[in-house]
Design a protein around this motif. Structure first.
Motif, PDB file in Angstrom:
ATOM      1  N   ARG A 151      28.441  27.796  44.085  1.00 54.84           N
ATOM      2  CA  ARG A 151      29.854  27.888  43.791  1.00 54.84           C
ATOM      3  C   ARG A 151      30.293  26.662  43.010  1.00 54.84           C
ATOM      4  O   ARG A 151      29.987  25.536  43.348  1.00 54.84           O
ATOM      5  CB  ARG A 151      30.665  27.977  45.077  1.00 54.84           C
ATOM      6  N   GLY A 152      30.995  26.897  41.937  1.00 58.82           N
ATOM      7  CA  GLY A 152      31.667  25.842  41.195  1.00 58.82           C
ATOM      8  C   GLY A 152      33.149  26.045  41.432  1.00 58.82           C
ATOM      9  O   GLY A 152      33.602  26.221  42.564  1.00 58.82           O
ATOM     10  N   VAL A 153      33.903  26.088  40.368  1.00 54.43           N
ATOM     11  CA  VAL A 153      35.316  26.423  40.481  1.00 54.43           C
ATOM     12  C   VAL A 153      35.444  27.862  40.949  1.00 54.43           C
ATOM     13  O   VAL A 153      36.316  28.199  41.737  1.00 54.43           O
ATOM     14  CB  VAL A 153      36.032  26.221  39.124  1.00 54.43           C
ATOM     15  N   LEU A 154      34.537  28.711  40.474  1.00 51.69           N
ATOM     16  CA  LEU A 154      34.569  30.129  40.815  1.00 51.69           C
ATOM     17  C   LEU A 154      33.506  30.469  41.850  1.00 51.69           C
ATOM     18  O   LEU A 154      32.399  29.942  41.810  1.00 51.69           O
ATOM     19  CB  LEU A 154      34.316  30.978  39.567  1.00 51.69           C
ATOM     20  N   THR A 155      33.841  31.370  42.742  1.00 52.76           N
ATOM     21  CA  THR A 155      32.861  31.902  43.677  1.00 52.76           C
ATOM     22  C   THR A 155      32.091  33.021  42.968  1.00 52.76           C
ATOM     23  O   THR A 155      32.494  33.486  41.896  1.00 52.76           O
ATOM     24  CB  THR A 155      33.552  32.493  44.923  1.00 52.76           C
ATOM     25  N   ALA A 156      31.021  33.487  43.572  1.00 52.74           N
ATOM     26  CA  ALA A 156      30.276  34.615  43.009  1.00 52.74           C
ATOM     27  C   ALA A 156      31.185  35.846  42.897  1.00 52.74           C
ATOM     28  O   ALA A 156      31.119  36.596  41.919  1.00 52.74           O
ATOM     29  CB  ALA A 156      29.049  34.919  43.864  1.00 52.74           C
ATOM     30  N   ALA A 157      32.065  36.050  43.884  1.00 55.09           N
ATOM     31  CA  ALA A 157      32.995  37.189  43.841  1.00 55.09           C
ATOM     32  C   ALA A 157      33.995  37.032  42.699  1.00 55.09           C
ATOM     33  O   ALA A 157      34.336  38.012  42.024  1.00 55.09           O
ATOM     34  CB  ALA A 157      33.728  37.320  45.178  1.00 55.09           C
TER      35      ALA A 157
END
Length: 188
Positions: free
Chosen positions: A9-15
């Protein structure tokens, strides 16, 4: 599973990534609104974190991120990530009352200050519309195109991949069929 889903996870999750790519949907309008609000909040918080990263991250950690991790990425992956980062910031600053050239100049000088030097930053943007006929005309006149202009032509319904490939010496349609023209073409 896409390589994008294999990373942490970065700023965005996988979802979040799946949603923004159009690979998944939320069950209700409210769930989608909540997800978009969470993404916006994390983006804003990440922007605020960069001040701390500039001030507090050790040079060794910076080297390990950029020299090791980014440097070991596939060249197109690293290039696309860095170009997209700058594009995102350019678009974002354009939505504020701040001047991008001033932000860029101060950012470069803040980075250079850690090396005990300053920099003169010249930033010049000349705008022109992206139009397939105009770009093909430039190619006919042996003028160079930016990677973005080539990508625009590739995505244009006015030009087939085979027609585009014919403009470039040693280029073949199979080399550009994956849609990643920016990654496949380096200096036209």
């Amino acid at each position: 599973m896409a390589a994008d889903d294999e990373r942490g996870r970065g700023v965005l999750t996988a979802a979040d990534r799946a949603y923004l790519r159009g690979d998944s949907e939320y069950g209700s309008v409210q769930a989608e609104r909540n997800a978009r609000a969470r993404i916006r909040d994390r983006i804003y918080d990440a922007l605020r974190d960069f001040e701390l990263l500039v001030e507090g991250l050790d040079d060794r950690d910076l080297d390990l991120v950029f020299e090791k991790r980014v440097g070991e990425d596939d060249g197109t992956e690293a290039f696309d990530a860095l170009v997209s980062t700058l594009a995102f910031l350019y678009r974002g600053v354009g939505r504020t009352d701040l001047d991008f050239e001033t932000v860029l100049r101060e950012g470069v000088n803040l980075a250079e200050a850690s090396e005990d030097r300053g920099a003169t930053v010249d930033f010049d943007v000349t705008y022109h519309a992206l139009d397939a006929d105009h770009l093909l005309s430039k190619l006919d006149d042996d003028e160079s195109l930016s990677l973005t202009e080539i990508a625009y032509l590739y995505e244009s319904a006015d030009v087939t991949p085979d027609e585009l490939a014919a403009y470039f010496e040693d280029a073949r349609a199979p080399d550009i069929e994956d849609g990643r023209v920016q990654s496949n073409v380096t200096d036209y």
